[in-house]
Design an enzyme around this catalytic site. Structure first.
Site, PDB file in Angstrom:
ATOM      1  N   GLY A 237       0.815  -1.208   0.000  1.00 13.73           N
ATOM      2  CA  GLY A 237       0.000   0.000   0.000  1.00 13.73           C
ATOM      3  C   GLY A 237       0.851   1.263   0.000  1.00 13.73           C
ATOM      4  CB  SER A 238       3.920   2.226   1.833  1.00 12.72           C
ATOM      5  OG  SER A 238       3.410   1.931   3.112  1.00 12.72           O
TER       6      SER A 238
ATOM      7  CG  ASN B 114      -4.995   3.742   9.156  1.00 19.26           C
ATOM      8  OD1 ASN B 114      -5.393   4.743   8.561  1.00 19.26           O
ATOM      9  ND2 ASN B 114      -3.874   3.747   9.837  1.00 19.26           N
TER      10      ASN B 114
ATOM     11  CD  GLN C 174      -7.170  -0.584   7.551  1.00 22.55           C
ATOM     12  OE1 GLN C 174      -7.990  -1.412   7.934  1.00 22.55           O
ATOM     13  NE2 GLN C 174      -5.893  -0.662   7.855  1.00 22.55           N
TER      14      GLN C 174
ATOM     15  CB  SER D  24      -1.900  -3.214   1.383  1.00 24.23           C
ATOM     16  OG  SER D  24      -0.951  -4.021   2.046  1.00 24.23           O
TER      17      SER D  24
ATOM     18  CB  CYS E  46       3.382   3.407  21.446  1.00 26.10           C
ATOM     19  SG  CYS E  46       2.325   2.034  21.018  1.00 26.10           S
TER      20      CYS E  46
HETATM   21  C1  LIG Z   1      -1.576  -0.518   6.141  1.00 23.17           C
HETATM   22  C2  LIG Z   1      -1.929   0.720   5.433  1.00 23.17           C
HETATM   23  C3  LIG Z   1      -1.076   1.277   4.459  1.00 23.17           C
HETATM   24  C4  LIG Z   1       0.273   0.697   4.164  1.00 23.17           C
HETATM   25  O1  LIG Z   1       0.208  -0.517   3.457  1.00 23.17           O
HETATM   26  P1  LIG Z   1       1.502  -1.450   3.407  1.00 23.17           P
HETATM   27  O2  LIG Z   1       1.159  -2.538   2.445  1.00 23.17           O
HETATM   28  O3  LIG Z   1       1.702  -1.962   4.785  1.00 23.17           O
HETATM   29  O4  LIG Z   1       2.633  -0.608   2.919  1.00 23.17           O
HETATM   30  C5  LIG Z   1      -1.500   2.420   3.798  1.00 23.17           C
HETATM   31  N1  LIG Z   1      -2.684   2.988   4.067  1.00 23.17           N
HETATM   32  C6  LIG Z   1      -3.538   2.488   4.989  1.00 23.17           C
HETATM   33  C7  LIG Z   1      -4.853   3.154   5.215  1.00 23.17           C
HETATM   34  C8  LIG Z   1      -3.183   1.345   5.715  1.00 23.17           C
HETATM   35  O5  LIG Z   1      -4.022   0.859   6.629  1.00 23.17           O
END
Ligand SMILES: *Cc1c(COP(=O)(O)O)cnc(C)c1O
Length: 402
Positions: free
Chosen positions: A71-72, A152, A180, A200, A325
């Site tokens: 996702g990133s 999220n 999400q 993701s 955290c």
């Molecule tokens: C987990 C998440 C990401 C990041 O996805 P990854 O595959 O872990 O890089 C981006 N946006 C949201 C809203 C997420 O919950």
């Protein structure tokens, strides 16, 4: 009892996804770019995965699906592509929310340093942005609106079809971080007028380290990883076929069973919400109805989220705390403060994210143990003692339900 209630952080790998992964390791181990038979067989498996993903979000063509490392990366590529691509046309303005994931916020900050101007809109107190504010934020020089499908941390679902419609009318690109939402809520990129969308694998029971950027045909993507010509020249690197095929299998499984899963998980969520309501000086964060099926985010006065989390972990309950955290800082969550939750309430927050493998017995166990640990921490706290004997006032009294 062991209760995994942190599905927004990551989900377990489904049996279907696992089987597909193993099958690919054994059967499709070629390089899909190779011209020989082994390579071509693997290429066909990759094509099948692309078609499955396209169908699950109703993309017009499989070639609108680009596989990424998660996702990133998809978020980074979407924003950078829209910004750089439209700069030549004199567009230098971007619109987003202050409660987005850091993959969006940090990329926006990077683009600001490159000379782009970014409007960070705040949602209303229920965590949902007012569509009118999005409309008003769009200018002549706006290149892109990027607004997440669902949050999220506190689960609020944004008015994506309405925002898509406005962006289309105004001729502005619309990206949504649907990490999400994918596999959990219905997505139709055509009906919702979504130009770009991020997903993701590990948030819908697929593997980690693999994701999707959907980009409507006609959108010029800019590479964030340079090298070979994989993914139609837009994402270099030998393609991770087992992870991609397993992700596609997980997405299809989640999509095929979505209605049943949603109503099951929603019922668990609402049972948890009902069960926590009688804790005095506490509050549900985020819209009670327009929220992800499995998300419960709750604040408690006078206790630290981290302490509750660690104590619940000793009881076998795995959840997360709203204070950051995780990001190795002691700042309260930017999401909760960004939607106007008082800092004191943001510090004492917990997030439970339920999914299909949870059941009522587990939810009742969470309810019992949360009552238990909150009461225990309050009983030990000098702050709470002062409240009880009247030498101190409740902080942010208007926020809590009593
Ligand atoms: C987990 C998440 C990401 C990041 O996805 P990854 O595959 O872990 O890089 C981006 N946006 C949201 C809203 C997420 O919950």
């Amino acid at each position: 009892m062991k209760v995994y209630a942190d599905n927004a952080a990551t989900t377990y790998l489904s049996r279907t996804a696992r089987d597909k992964f193993i099958e690919c390791l054994d059967e499709f181990n070629g390089n899909p770019n190779s011209l020989h038979s082994d390579g071509q067989r693997t290429q066909e498996e990759l094509d099948r995965a692309r078609a499955i993903v396209a169908e699950c979000i109703n993309a017009a063509k499989p070639n609108e699906i680009y596989f990424t490392s998660g996702g990133s990366e998809a978020d980074n590529q979407a924003l950078i592509s829209a910004a750089r691509g439209l700069k030549a046309k004199g567009k230098k303005h971007l619109v987003t929310l202050n409660i987005e994931h850091h993959a969006i916020l940090h990329t926006m900050a990077k683009l600001e340093k490159e000379g782009f101007e970014v409007t960070f809109l705040a949602p209303e107190s229920n965590g949902i942005v007012d569509v009118k504010k999005v409309e008003d934020a769009i200018r002549e020089d706006t290149a892109l609106v990027s607004i997440m499908f669902a949050n999220n941390e506190m689960g609020a679902i944004q008015p994506i079809p309405e925002i898509g419609k406005i962006c289309k009318e105004k001729g502005v690109l619309f990206h949504t971080d649907a990490v999400q939402a994918a596999g959990h809520l219905p997505i139709d990129v055509q009906a919702m007028n979504i130009d770009m969308l991020s997903m993701s694998g590990h948030k819908f029971h697929g593997p980690k380290g693999v994701g999707v950027l959907y980009a409507r045909n006609g959108i010029r993507l800019v590479n964030v990883i340079e090298g070979g010509a994989q993914e139609r020249g837009k994402r270099a690197g030998t393609v991770n076929v087992p992870a991609i095929a397993a992700m596609a299998a997980a997405l299809k499984e989640a999509t095929d069973n979505m209605d049943a899963n949603m109503s099951r998980v929603r019922a668990l969520r609402d049972r948890l919400i009902d069960g926590l309501k009688d804790i005095p000086y506490s509050q549900l964060n985020g819209d009670p109805v327009k929220r992800l099926p499995g998300n419960v985010n709750w604040s408690f006065e006078g206790v630290e989220g981290e302490s509750l989390l660690l104590h619940l972990d000793m009881y076998g309950i795995e959840c997360s705390s709203g204070s950051a955290c995780t990001s190795e800082s002691l700042d309260p969550s930017h999401v909760l403060t960004g939607m106007g939750v008082p800092v004191e309430a943001a510090h004492g927050s917990l997030r439970f994210s339920l999914d299909i493998e949870n059941d009522e017995e587990q939810v009742d166990y969470i309810i019992e143990k949360v009552h238990d640990v909150v009461a225990r921490y309050r009983a030990m706290s000098p702050y709470w003692e002062d409240l009880e004997n009247g030498t101190r006032e409740h902080c942010v009294p208007e926020y809590w339900s009593k």
